[in-house]
Design a protein around this motif. Structure first.
Motif, PDB file in Angstrom:
ATOM      1  N   PHE A 181      35.142 100.209 113.845  1.00  0.00           N
ATOM      2  CA  PHE A 181      34.311 101.149 114.360  1.00  0.00           C
ATOM      3  C   PHE A 181      34.648 102.714 114.079  1.00  0.00           C
ATOM      4  CE2 PHE A 181      32.729  98.196 118.233  1.00  0.00           C
ATOM      5  CZ  PHE A 181      31.628  98.192 117.619  1.00  0.00           C
ATOM      6  N   HIS A 182      36.033 102.603 114.341  1.00  0.00           N
ATOM      7  CA  HIS A 182      36.336 104.183 113.863  1.00  0.00           C
ATOM      8  C   HIS A 182      36.282 104.405 112.497  1.00  0.00           C
ATOM      9  CE1 HIS A 182      38.254 104.072 118.057  1.00  0.00           C
ATOM     10  NE2 HIS A 182      38.689 105.263 117.598  1.00  0.00           N
ATOM     11  N   GLU A 183      36.629 103.320 111.681  1.00  0.00           N
ATOM     12  CA  GLU A 183      36.290 103.736 110.033  1.00  0.00           C
ATOM     13  C   GLU A 183      35.169 103.990 110.073  1.00  0.00           C
ATOM     14  OE1 GLU A 183      37.570  99.989 108.733  1.00  0.00           O
ATOM     15  OE2 GLU A 183      40.106 100.398 108.997  1.00  0.00           O
ATOM     16  N   GLN A 184      33.952 103.152 110.474  1.00  0.00           N
ATOM     17  CA  GLN A 184      32.527 103.681 110.325  1.00  0.00           C
ATOM     18  C   GLN A 184      32.158 104.964 110.701  1.00  0.00           C
ATOM     19  OE1 GLN A 184      30.272 100.416 111.491  1.00  0.00           O
ATOM     20  NE2 GLN A 184      30.806  99.026 109.899  1.00  0.00           N
ATOM     21  N   PHE A 185      32.588 105.350 111.931  1.00  0.00           N
ATOM     22  CA  PHE A 185      32.075 106.462 112.459  1.00  0.00           C
ATOM     23  C   PHE A 185      32.552 107.704 111.681  1.00  0.00           C
ATOM     24  CE2 PHE A 185      33.657 110.204 115.288  1.00  0.00           C
ATOM     25  CZ  PHE A 185      32.321 110.655 115.978  1.00  0.00           C
ATOM     26  N   PHE A 186      34.045 107.877 111.017  1.00  0.00           N
ATOM     27  CA  PHE A 186      34.446 108.836 110.436  1.00  0.00           C
ATOM     28  C   PHE A 186      34.020 108.999 109.272  1.00  0.00           C
ATOM     29  CE2 PHE A 186      37.829 108.182 113.559  1.00  0.00           C
ATOM     30  CZ  PHE A 186      37.793 109.658 113.859  1.00  0.00           C
ATOM     31  N   ALA A 187      33.616 107.826 108.536  1.00  0.00           N
ATOM     32  CA  ALA A 187      32.731 107.572 107.249  1.00  0.00           C
ATOM     33  C   ALA A 187      31.479 108.287 107.347  1.00  0.00           C
ATOM     34  CB  ALA A 187      32.811 106.139 106.550  1.00  0.00           C
ATOM     35  N   LYS A 188      30.745 108.017 108.477  1.00  0.00           N
ATOM     36  CA  LYS A 188      29.345 108.532 108.568  1.00  0.00           C
ATOM     37  C   LYS A 188      29.285 109.899 109.073  1.00  0.00           C
ATOM     38  CE  LYS A 188      25.541 108.087 111.767  1.00  0.00           C
ATOM     39  NZ  LYS A 188      25.013 107.132 112.958  1.00  0.00           N
ATOM     40  N   HIS A 189      29.887 110.466 109.309  1.00  0.00           N
ATOM     41  CA  HIS A 189      30.312 111.719 109.596  1.00  0.00           C
ATOM     42  C   HIS A 189      31.078 112.774 108.769  1.00  0.00           C
ATOM     43  CE1 HIS A 189      27.921 111.460 113.509  1.00  0.00           C
ATOM     44  NE2 HIS A 189      28.407 110.514 113.730  1.00  0.00           N
ATOM     45  N   LYS A 190      31.528 112.042 107.695  1.00  0.00           N
ATOM     46  CA  LYS A 190      32.108 112.534 106.504  1.00  0.00           C
ATOM     47  C   LYS A 190      33.413 113.421 107.169  1.00  0.00           C
ATOM     48  CE  LYS A 190      28.289 113.020 103.433  1.00  0.00           C
ATOM     49  NZ  LYS A 190      27.440 113.817 102.548  1.00  0.00           N
ATOM     50  N   LEU A 191      34.057 112.747 108.193  1.00  0.00           N
ATOM     51  CA  LEU A 191      35.217 113.189 108.677  1.00  0.00           C
ATOM     52  C   LEU A 191      36.581 112.612 107.922  1.00  0.00           C
ATOM     53  CD1 LEU A 191      34.218 113.397 112.360  1.00  0.00           C
ATOM     54  CD2 LEU A 191      34.308 115.281 111.080  1.00  0.00           C
ATOM     55  N   PRO A 192      37.577 113.371 107.986  1.00  0.00           N
ATOM     56  CA  PRO A 192      38.782 112.668 107.364  1.00  0.00           C
ATOM     57  C   PRO A 192      39.302 111.747 108.318  1.00  0.00           C
ATOM     58  CG  PRO A 192      39.213 114.862 108.164  1.00  0.00           C
ATOM     59  CD  PRO A 192      37.718 114.641 107.933  1.00  0.00           C
ATOM     60  N   TYR A 193      39.791 110.693 107.936  1.00  0.00           N
ATOM     61  CA  TYR A 193      40.383 109.646 108.760  1.00  0.00           C
ATOM     62  C   TYR A 193      41.660 109.956 109.582  1.00  0.00           C
ATOM     63  CZ  TYR A 193      40.900 104.837 110.567  1.00  0.00           C
ATOM     64  OH  TYR A 193      40.869 103.826 111.477  1.00  0.00           O
ATOM     65  N   SER A 238      29.458  91.071 125.684  1.00  0.00           N
ATOM     66  CA  SER A 238      30.349  91.846 125.097  1.00  0.00           C
ATOM     67  C   SER A 238      29.709  93.111 124.353  1.00  0.00           C
ATOM     68  CB  SER A 238      31.145  91.071 123.959  1.00  0.00           C
ATOM     69  OG  SER A 238      31.828  91.605 122.917  1.00  0.00           O
ATOM     70  N   VAL A 239      30.669  94.092 123.847  1.00  0.00           N
ATOM     71  CA  VAL A 239      29.950  94.746 122.863  1.00  0.00           C
ATOM     72  C   VAL A 239      30.069  94.285 121.621  1.00  0.00           C
ATOM     73  CG1 VAL A 239      30.920  96.950 121.672  1.00  0.00           C
ATOM     74  CG2 VAL A 239      31.221  96.882 124.157  1.00  0.00           C
ATOM     75  N   PHE A 240      29.003  94.414 120.656  1.00  0.00           N
ATOM     76  CA  PHE A 240      29.070  93.902 119.616  1.00  0.00           C
ATOM     77  C   PHE A 240      29.955  94.474 118.503  1.00  0.00           C
ATOM     78  CE2 PHE A 240      24.496  92.653 120.715  1.00  0.00           C
ATOM     79  CZ  PHE A 240      24.820  91.635 121.565  1.00  0.00           C
ATOM     80  N   PRO A 241      30.608  93.726 117.789  1.00  0.00           N
ATOM     81  CA  PRO A 241      31.323  94.460 116.580  1.00  0.00           C
ATOM     82  C   PRO A 241      30.313  94.773 115.720  1.00  0.00           C
ATOM     83  CG  PRO A 241      32.588  92.539 117.402  1.00  0.00           C
ATOM     84  CD  PRO A 241      30.969  92.214 118.017  1.00  0.00           C
ATOM     85  N   SER A 242      30.825  95.855 114.920  1.00  0.00           N
ATOM     86  CA  SER A 242      30.153  96.251 113.644  1.00  0.00           C
ATOM     87  C   SER A 242      29.667  95.160 112.451  1.00  0.00           C
ATOM     88  CB  SER A 242      30.536  97.425 112.860  1.00  0.00           C
ATOM     89  OG  SER A 242      32.115  97.066 112.528  1.00  0.00           O
ATOM     90  N   PHE A 243      30.419  94.239 112.492  1.00  0.00           N
ATOM     91  CA  PHE A 243      30.294  92.923 111.663  1.00  0.00           C
ATOM     92  C   PHE A 243      29.750  91.598 112.482  1.00  0.00           C
ATOM     93  CE2 PHE A 243      34.585  93.357 113.492  1.00  0.00           C
ATOM     94  CZ  PHE A 243      34.806  91.961 113.814  1.00  0.00           C
ATOM     95  N   TYR A 244      28.862  91.884 113.391  1.00  0.00           N
ATOM     96  CA  TYR A 244      28.394  91.091 114.108  1.00  0.00           C
ATOM     97  C   TYR A 244      27.361  89.929 113.631  1.00  0.00           C
ATOM     98  CZ  TYR A 244      24.324  93.406 115.992  1.00  0.00           C
ATOM     99  OH  TYR A 244      23.224  94.418 115.935  1.00  0.00           O
ATOM    100  N   ALA A 250      40.687 110.841 121.788  1.00  0.00           N
ATOM    101  CA  ALA A 250      40.330 109.493 121.484  1.00  0.00           C
ATOM    102  C   ALA A 250      38.852 109.247 121.460  1.00  0.00           C
ATOM    103  CB  ALA A 250      41.012 108.266 122.241  1.00  0.00           C
ATOM    104  N   LEU A 251      38.185 108.141 120.770  1.00  0.00           N
ATOM    105  CA  LEU A 251      36.987 107.908 121.154  1.00  0.00           C
ATOM    106  C   LEU A 251      36.911 106.708 122.115  1.00  0.00           C
ATOM    107  CD1 LEU A 251      35.710 107.669 117.406  1.00  0.00           C
ATOM    108  CD2 LEU A 251      34.434 108.914 119.383  1.00  0.00           C
ATOM    109  N   LEU A 252      36.417 106.989 123.270  1.00  0.00           N
ATOM    110  CA  LEU A 252      36.346 105.925 124.495  1.00  0.00           C
ATOM    111  C   LEU A 252      35.011 105.908 125.085  1.00  0.00           C
ATOM    112  CD1 LEU A 252      39.786 106.591 126.311  1.00  0.00           C
ATOM    113  CD2 LEU A 252      39.097 104.662 125.389  1.00  0.00           C
TER     114      LEU A 252
END
Length: 298
Positions: free
Chosen positions: A203-215, A146-152, A239-241
């Protein structure tokens, strides 16, 4: 404590009634009830609570259930492996694979497995990461791919990373953001589509927070990858795919990467094991084939 007592208890929890559990185990209802009561006496507490609608596990029963499942499944796996060896077969392997992850990576490994080891019998169970790990703990699958979730980071599991999954921001070729310079404001105003799985949302929440993008504003949420990709090719959605899911559409030019400087999300992926559970011969061979296929792919 006997294996059959554990099997009867597991059956009662799964079927939620003593009657159906007894039928499943091919014994009488009173015999199954006596077996569970004897188990409760040995453990010093109630495992099942009797209700008008059937039985439900108590707090003690819920804690014991996962261990009982693991023991029952491990015993059955040992029996099957011995039986397979006696018959000249290598044995059985049960693989848990995350949804939307099987086609690109697991199928080629299974093809190699069928070609090189015809004596192996294979079971594949698809699901979300959060539904597969309980099956791993219970011994219902030998390992998870599997892909590992960010909370793995779960201390009772062992993670082996064998690749990294890159997910760019993508859109159809006709999308206004497919051309020219894309700004933070452009992304915040765009209509996004989200694959509705909890770990994907994180994943999306972390990506946008990391790059300081609005959700973003998700105009469409779906648990269907087919719906998601079809809609993106017919409407102005982004989308992020993962690249492996849309490789064909990117090659054909039906979809393109949105030209934004931080427009890629990276996730670790690989195998998940129980630390103290020895893999069967068949499972070891399957793991080896998966490693080989994944390391050969771009």
């Amino acid at each position: 404590m006997e294996i059959r007592q554990l099997k009867y208890f597991v059956a009662a929890v799964r079927h939620r009634t003593i009657l159906r559990a007894a039928k499943d185990q091919n014994i009488t209802q009173p015999a199954l009830t006596r077996s569970i009561r004897k188990l409760e006496q040995e453990l010093g507490g109630l495992l099942l609570e009797r209700t008008p609608r059937g039985v439900v596990p108590t707090e003690l029963g819920r804690a014991f259930f996962e261990r009982a499942c693991s023991i029952v499944n491990e015993a059955e796996r040992a029996r099957d492996e011995v039986s397979a060896l006696k018959s000249g077969s290598i044995g059985q392997v049960s693989i848990g694979v995350s949804s939307n992850f099987a086609g690109h990576y697991l199928i080629p490994a299974l093809v190699r497995l069928f070609e090189t080891h015809r004596q192996i019998n294979i079971t594949v169970r698809e699901g979300l990461f959060e539904t597969l790990t309980p099956q791993l703990r219970a011994g219902e699958v030998d390992f998870v791919f599997s892909v590992f979730p960010s909370f793995y980071e779960e201390p009772d599991l062992v993670y082996e990373q064998i690749m990294e999954i890159r997910s760019p921001i993508v859109a159809r070729r006709q999308h206004p953001l497919a051309r020219g310079t894309v700004t933070r404001e452009d992304l915040s105003k765009a209509a996004w589509v989200l694959l509705e799985q909890r770990h994907v949302e994180r994943f999306h929440e972390q990506f946008f927070a990391k790059h300081k993008l609005p959700y973003p504003r998700f105009r469409l949420k779906t648990n269907s990858l087919v719906t998601m990709i079809e809609m993106m090719q017919r409407a102005d959605l982004i989308a992020l795919l993962p690249e492996y899911l849309i490789a064909d559409a990117l090659t054909r030019g039906a979809m393109v990467k949105v030209p934004y400087r931080t427009g890629t999300l990276s996730n670790k992926a690989g195998l998940v094991f129980m630390p103290h559970r020895k893999l069967s011969t068949a499972a070891t061979i399957a793991v080896s084939q998966i490693r080989t296929v994944c390391r050969a792919k771009p």
